[in-house]
Design a protein around this motif. Structure first.
Motif, PDB file in Angstrom:
ATOM      1  N   LEU A   1      11.017  26.004 -54.865  1.00  0.00           N
ATOM      2  CA  LEU A   1      11.360  24.588 -55.081  1.00  0.00           C
ATOM      3  C   LEU A   1      11.840  24.350 -56.511  1.00  0.00           C
ATOM      4  O   LEU A   1      12.812  23.623 -56.739  1.00  0.00           O
ATOM      5  N   CYS A   2      11.146  24.997 -57.463  1.00  0.00           N
ATOM      6  CA  CYS A   2      11.566  24.844 -58.876  1.00  0.00           C
ATOM      7  C   CYS A   2      12.987  25.379 -59.042  1.00  0.00           C
ATOM      8  O   CYS A   2      13.839  24.714 -59.650  1.00  0.00           O
ATOM      9  N   GLY A   3      13.249  26.570 -58.514  1.00  0.00           N
ATOM     10  CA  GLY A   3      14.582  27.164 -58.630  1.00  0.00           C
ATOM     11  C   GLY A   3      15.648  26.281 -58.000  1.00  0.00           C
ATOM     12  O   GLY A   3      16.717  26.060 -58.575  1.00  0.00           O
ATOM     13  N   GLY A   4      15.323  25.742 -56.800  1.00  0.00           N
ATOM     14  CA  GLY A   4      16.275  24.873 -56.102  1.00  0.00           C
ATOM     15  C   GLY A   4      16.586  23.629 -56.913  1.00  0.00           C
ATOM     16  O   GLY A   4      17.745  23.216 -57.030  1.00  0.00           O
ATOM     17  N   MET A   5      15.520  23.044 -57.505  1.00  0.00           N
ATOM     18  CA  MET A   5      15.751  21.814 -58.262  1.00  0.00           C
ATOM     19  C   MET A   5      16.518  22.073 -59.556  1.00  0.00           C
ATOM     20  O   MET A   5      17.256  21.220 -60.026  1.00  0.00           O
ATOM     21  N   PHE A   6      16.353  23.287 -60.112  1.00  0.00           N
ATOM     22  CA  PHE A   6      17.089  23.586 -61.336  1.00  0.00           C
ATOM     23  C   PHE A   6      18.579  23.853 -61.060  1.00  0.00           C
ATOM     24  O   PHE A   6      19.374  23.877 -61.998  1.00  0.00           O
ATOM     25  N   THR A   7      18.935  24.036 -59.786  1.00  0.00           N
ATOM     26  CA  THR A   7      20.365  24.172 -59.462  1.00  0.00           C
ATOM     27  C   THR A   7      21.077  22.844 -59.736  1.00  0.00           C
ATOM     28  O   THR A   7      22.305  22.781 -59.836  1.00  0.00           O
ATOM     29  N   PHE A   8      20.267  21.780 -59.870  1.00  0.00           N
ATOM     30  CA  PHE A   8      20.742  20.457 -60.293  1.00  0.00           C
ATOM     31  C   PHE A   8      21.646  20.592 -61.522  1.00  0.00           C
ATOM     32  O   PHE A   8      22.692  19.952 -61.622  1.00  0.00           O
TER      33      PHE A   8
ATOM     34  N   GLN B   1      29.193  27.711 -63.494  1.00  0.00           N
ATOM     35  CA  GLN B   1      28.257  26.709 -62.977  1.00  0.00           C
ATOM     36  C   GLN B   1      28.531  26.409 -61.506  1.00  0.00           C
ATOM     37  O   GLN B   1      27.629  25.961 -60.787  1.00  0.00           O
ATOM     38  N   LEU B   2      29.752  26.645 -61.066  1.00  0.00           N
ATOM     39  CA  LEU B   2      30.063  26.371 -59.657  1.00  0.00           C
ATOM     40  C   LEU B   2      29.443  27.436 -58.740  1.00  0.00           C
ATOM     41  O   LEU B   2      29.056  27.141 -57.611  1.00  0.00           O
ATOM     42  N   GLN B   3      29.395  28.671 -59.222  1.00  0.00           N
ATOM     43  CA  GLN B   3      28.904  29.755 -58.370  1.00  0.00           C
ATOM     44  C   GLN B   3      27.470  29.507 -57.876  1.00  0.00           C
ATOM     45  O   GLN B   3      27.209  29.628 -56.680  1.00  0.00           O
ATOM     46  N   PRO B   4      26.500  29.114 -58.768  1.00  0.00           N
ATOM     47  CA  PRO B   4      25.159  28.804 -58.254  1.00  0.00           C
ATOM     48  C   PRO B   4      25.164  27.630 -57.278  1.00  0.00           C
ATOM     49  O   PRO B   4      24.386  27.609 -56.324  1.00  0.00           O
ATOM     50  N   ALA B   5      26.055  26.655 -57.537  1.00  0.00           N
ATOM     51  CA  ALA B   5      26.106  25.485 -56.649  1.00  0.00           C
ATOM     52  C   ALA B   5      26.541  25.910 -55.247  1.00  0.00           C
ATOM     53  O   ALA B   5      25.968  25.470 -54.238  1.00  0.00           O
ATOM     54  N   VAL B   6      27.541  26.799 -55.163  1.00  0.00           N
ATOM     55  CA  VAL B   6      28.020  27.277 -53.860  1.00  0.00           C
ATOM     56  C   VAL B   6      26.948  28.159 -53.207  1.00  0.00           C
ATOM     57  O   VAL B   6      26.636  28.015 -52.015  1.00  0.00           O
ATOM     58  N   ALA B   7      26.358  29.053 -54.007  1.00  0.00           N
ATOM     59  CA  ALA B   7      25.320  29.952 -53.467  1.00  0.00           C
ATOM     60  C   ALA B   7      24.120  29.160 -52.943  1.00  0.00           C
ATOM     61  O   ALA B   7      23.507  29.534 -51.946  1.00  0.00           O
ATOM     62  N   PHE B   8      23.824  28.046 -53.596  1.00  0.00           N
ATOM     63  CA  PHE B   8      22.703  27.195 -53.166  1.00  0.00           C
ATOM     64  C   PHE B   8      22.944  26.670 -51.750  1.00  0.00           C
ATOM     65  O   PHE B   8      22.060  26.733 -50.894  1.00  0.00           O
TER      66      PHE B   8
ATOM     67  N   TYR C   1      16.734  41.334 -59.543  1.00  0.00           N
ATOM     68  CA  TYR C   1      15.594  41.479 -58.629  1.00  0.00           C
ATOM     69  C   TYR C   1      15.808  40.609 -57.380  1.00  0.00           C
ATOM     70  O   TYR C   1      15.620  41.057 -56.243  1.00  0.00           O
ATOM     71  N   GLY C   2      16.233  39.361 -57.586  1.00  0.00           N
ATOM     72  CA  GLY C   2      16.506  38.465 -56.459  1.00  0.00           C
ATOM     73  C   GLY C   2      17.692  38.952 -55.637  1.00  0.00           C
ATOM     74  O   GLY C   2      17.663  38.937 -54.402  1.00  0.00           O
ATOM     75  N   GLY C   3      18.737  39.416 -56.325  1.00  0.00           N
ATOM     76  CA  GLY C   3      19.950  39.886 -55.634  1.00  0.00           C
ATOM     77  C   GLY C   3      19.655  41.071 -54.719  1.00  0.00           C
ATOM     78  O   GLY C   3      20.217  41.170 -53.628  1.00  0.00           O
ATOM     79  N   ARG C   4      18.763  41.957 -55.169  1.00  0.00           N
ATOM     80  CA  ARG C   4      18.406  43.123 -54.334  1.00  0.00           C
ATOM     81  C   ARG C   4      17.712  42.694 -53.051  1.00  0.00           C
ATOM     82  O   ARG C   4      17.713  43.400 -52.060  1.00  0.00           O
ATOM     83  N   ARG C   5      17.093  41.510 -53.094  1.00  0.00           N
ATOM     84  CA  ARG C   5      16.405  40.998 -51.900  1.00  0.00           C
ATOM     85  C   ARG C   5      17.298  40.033 -51.123  1.00  0.00           C
ATOM     86  O   ARG C   5      16.813  39.272 -50.281  1.00  0.00           O
ATOM     87  N   GLY C   6      18.572  40.008 -51.465  1.00  0.00           N
ATOM     88  CA  GLY C   6      19.538  39.204 -50.701  1.00  0.00           C
ATOM     89  C   GLY C   6      19.652  37.762 -51.147  1.00  0.00           C
ATOM     90  O   GLY C   6      20.234  36.936 -50.447  1.00  0.00           O
TER      91      GLY C   6
ATOM     92  N   SER D   1      21.098  32.528 -55.187  1.00  0.00           N
ATOM     93  CA  SER D   1      21.038  31.210 -55.849  1.00  0.00           C
ATOM     94  C   SER D   1      19.681  31.120 -56.552  1.00  0.00           C
ATOM     95  O   SER D   1      18.735  31.815 -56.157  1.00  0.00           O
ATOM     96  N   PRO D   2      19.562  30.257 -57.563  1.00  0.00           N
ATOM     97  CA  PRO D   2      18.268  30.135 -58.246  1.00  0.00           C
ATOM     98  C   PRO D   2      17.135  29.817 -57.272  1.00  0.00           C
ATOM     99  O   PRO D   2      16.009  30.274 -57.462  1.00  0.00           O
ATOM    100  N   LEU D   3      17.455  29.068 -56.213  1.00  0.00           N
ATOM    101  CA  LEU D   3      16.451  28.752 -55.188  1.00  0.00           C
ATOM    102  C   LEU D   3      15.815  30.037 -54.650  1.00  0.00           C
ATOM    103  O   LEU D   3      14.586  30.188 -54.637  1.00  0.00           O
ATOM    104  N   GLY D   4      16.645  30.978 -54.236  1.00  0.00           N
ATOM    105  CA  GLY D   4      16.136  32.221 -53.665  1.00  0.00           C
ATOM    106  C   GLY D   4      15.603  33.177 -54.718  1.00  0.00           C
ATOM    107  O   GLY D   4      14.600  33.862 -54.494  1.00  0.00           O
TER     108      GLY D   4
END
Lengths: 47, 547
Positions: B96-103, B375-382, B71-76, B79-82
């Motif tokens: 904000l929750c998604g961004g912080m969970f990229t931790f 685990q690196l992919q979300p970090a880069v996407a963030f 669902y998120g990917g279809r909207r561009g 990363s968990p943030l988006g």
């Protein structure tokens, strides 16, 4: 190994193997979507 | 890879994404942690809460995470943030929750690369021993024999201490520690090389190549274990005794009446499936809009279970009992001692043990590398989404961030304090919290209809319609109860170890700094998106007025 051990091992392995095999069968037997076919065509080397 | 290429990056096939997600989940936890947990918590009886947790927690959360990711990917968003921002109907708090969970993604990589390096070091030691038969032997450590034929359990413990630097802080930053640091550098380079090449050309190709290798290595070790017979000839050390140690149920009623067993089962399922560690939702955001997510999510979860139960459950503990007897039982509780002390001891006593040791540690290394790249992919996407950076710049930014954290883990190695702190907060505490927040977003903000619609789109096999209400009324309370009990059981020990060690305090402080940085970056991104949305809405209104 006790009878209980045999039962727990067989049931657990059977459940996991059964469900996993069913998933694999469904995944591989489903036709490819037009998007996937398009991707395959793109990746095919030109003759 | 150009910016445009990255934006249009997708998985090439449905097999590719399933292999990548299951590769992300299959790691050391499947082969080393699971058998120990099962044997210590009632053997066969443990499998009852374990399978219940699989059905109540793993499969529903996996389905909702896959749906949320696409669902998120279809909207561009990738990363968990988006993705959380999109699924949370563009509420800043969800972003904000998604961004912080990229931790979790950053911190897991900071120590997981180190563990990956140990696996490679052990594999190379065995390779050195194998090559010694043709006169080409080598050892990375002068004091450790190549092939790891060390004899006593203490000698294996000492060898692990040399590789992990557990004898004292900074032990690896000496002449003796260079092979581990060089291997770590090699692993880091390999991970970032794959990430740099993107989803379909880097990660997917690699996972398609490595998955059969993992299966092959597992089968070689499994066949060896099943053909060992009774190698020592002593009573109580046959294959069936080894299997019995793992699978005999003991008193079922007594085992099931202990809350700790339920907690161990739920934790094992939860941690081994890598759910809610940012990897799954990021990977699935690259799934094509009309590609299946319903069946794929169940297949990826079951592939992980296959590796855990059918491979890990059958091939790890039996040889330990066959060669070491009851002495092995004391060391199976800790994943590291089972994997890096007990099993090398077993290979040392096994005929052709050098070859099987090499195969086993190669298997662990391959399993670890597929997990670390996920685990690196979300970090880069963030970094790309939060700061609007290009692909190359984001990869470089991620390299710097991970290297700083890895240096911290490699320095504070006394009793593996930093690694333990990093592991506790990123791979134990945060995913639980993340699962509760994610399930709440799905149940109360995105809505059960939204989830069902997303799951049904392109589904090869449609999941039952009760999956949404089940997540809301069963999975969420179950998770909350398990988390509360887990906190109650672990918090006292954690506070105690934090107060006792200066290294633990410093590493926790470092993690706090990372979390603050993630929060500020996420806040910046969410405010920028809101501003852009307001601007776009204003321009739309203006053009309507002109018309």
């Amino acid at each position: 190994m006790t009878i209980g051990g045999w039962i727990s091992m067989t049931v657990t392995l059977g459940f996991v193997l059964g469900l996993f095999s069913w998933c694999c069968y469904q995944m591989t037997s489903a036709p490819e979507t037009p998007e996937e076919l398009e991707e395959d065509a793109k990746n095919k080397p030109k003759e | 890879m150009t910016r445009d290429e990255h934006l249009n990056d997708h998985w090439g096939s449905r097999l590719g994404v399933v292999l990548a997600v299951s590769g992300s989940a299959v790691g050391l936890g499947n082969f080393i942690r699971f058998p120990g947990q099962a044997a210590m918590n009632g053997g066969g009886a443990f499998m009852i809460p374990y399978l219940i947790s699989l059905l109540v927690v793993a499969i529903p959360i996996s389905a909702s995470e896959w749906a949320m990711g696409r669902y998120g990917g279809r909207r561009g968003f990738h990363s968990p943030l988006g993705i959380y921002y999109a699924a949370g109907q563009r509420r800043p708090i969800c972003g904000l929750c998604g961004g912080m969970f990229t931790f979790t993604a950053y911190v897991i990589d900071m120590y997981y690369l180190f563990v990956e390096a140990w696996c490679l070091v052990y594999a190379l030691q065995y390779l050195g021993g194998l090559l010694a038969h043709v006169g080409l032997g080598f050892s990375l450590f002068p004091e450790i024999e190549s092939g790891l034929n060390l004899g006593s359990s203490e000698a294996y413990g000492k060898a692990f201490e040399s590789v992990s630097g557990a004898s004292g802080d900074g032990a690896l930053f000496s002449k003796a520690g260079w092979p581990v640091l060089a291997t770590l550098a090699l692993c880091t380079f390999a991970n970032f090389f794959l990430i740099y090449h993107g989803i379909s050309r880097g990660i997917e190709r690699f996972c398609k190549m490595v998955a059969p290798l993992i299966m092959l290595c597992s089968l070689i070790v499994l066949v060896r274990v099943f053909t060992l017979g009774n190698p020592t000839g002593e009573e109580g050390r046959s294959l069936l005794d080894g299997l019995g140690f793992m699978w005999n149920p003991g008193s079922v009623r007594e085992t099931l009446s202990q809350p700790a067993v339920w907690l161990a089962a739920a934790s094992q399922i939860f941690f081994s499936t890598s759910l809610c560690t940012s990897a799954v939702c990021t990977y699935t955001s690259y799934v094509r809009p009309k590609q299946d997510v319903a069946l794929s999510s169940v297949t990826a979860t079951m592939a992980n279970e296959f590796c855990e139960v059918c491979l890990g459950g059958m091939m790890i503990l039996p040889p330990a009992i066959m060669f070491l007897g009851a002495a092995a039982a004391d060391q199976i509780g800790s994943s590291f001692s089972l994997g890096f002390i007990v099993l090398p001891n077993v290979f040392g006593k096994m005929p052709a043990g050098e070859f099987f040791g090499f195969v086993f540690f190669s298997l662990l290394f391959f399993a670890a590398i597929t997990s670390s790249i996920s685990q690196l992919q979300p970090a880069v996407a963030f970094l790309k989404e939060a700061l609007g950076w290009g692909h190359k710049r984001s990869v470089l930014g991620c390299v710097v961030a991970v290297l700083v954290g890895s240096t911290c883990v490699c320095w504070f190695t006394e009793n593996l304090t930093a690694l333990d702190s990093f592991d506790f907060w990123s791979a134990n505490f945060a995913p639980f919290l993340c699962a509760i927040v994610q399930t709440s977003i799905v149940a109360f903000i995105w809505g059960l209809n939204g989830l069902q619609k997303e799951l049904d789109q392109g589904a090869i096999v449609k999941l039952p319609r009760f999956i949404g209400p089940f997540i809301k009324y069963v999975t969420l309370p179950y998770l909350a109860a398990i988390f509360a009990f887990w906190l109650w059981k672990n918090s006292a020990d954690r506070v105690e170890s934090l107060l006792a060690s200066r290294s633990a305090q410093l590493s926790t402080f470092f993690l706090l700094l990372v979390l603050i940085a993630m929060f500020l970056t996420s806040l910046y991104a969410v405010r920028r998106w809101k501003r852009e949305e307001l601007l776009a809405a204003g321009q739309e209104g203006k053009s309507e007025n002109n018309e």
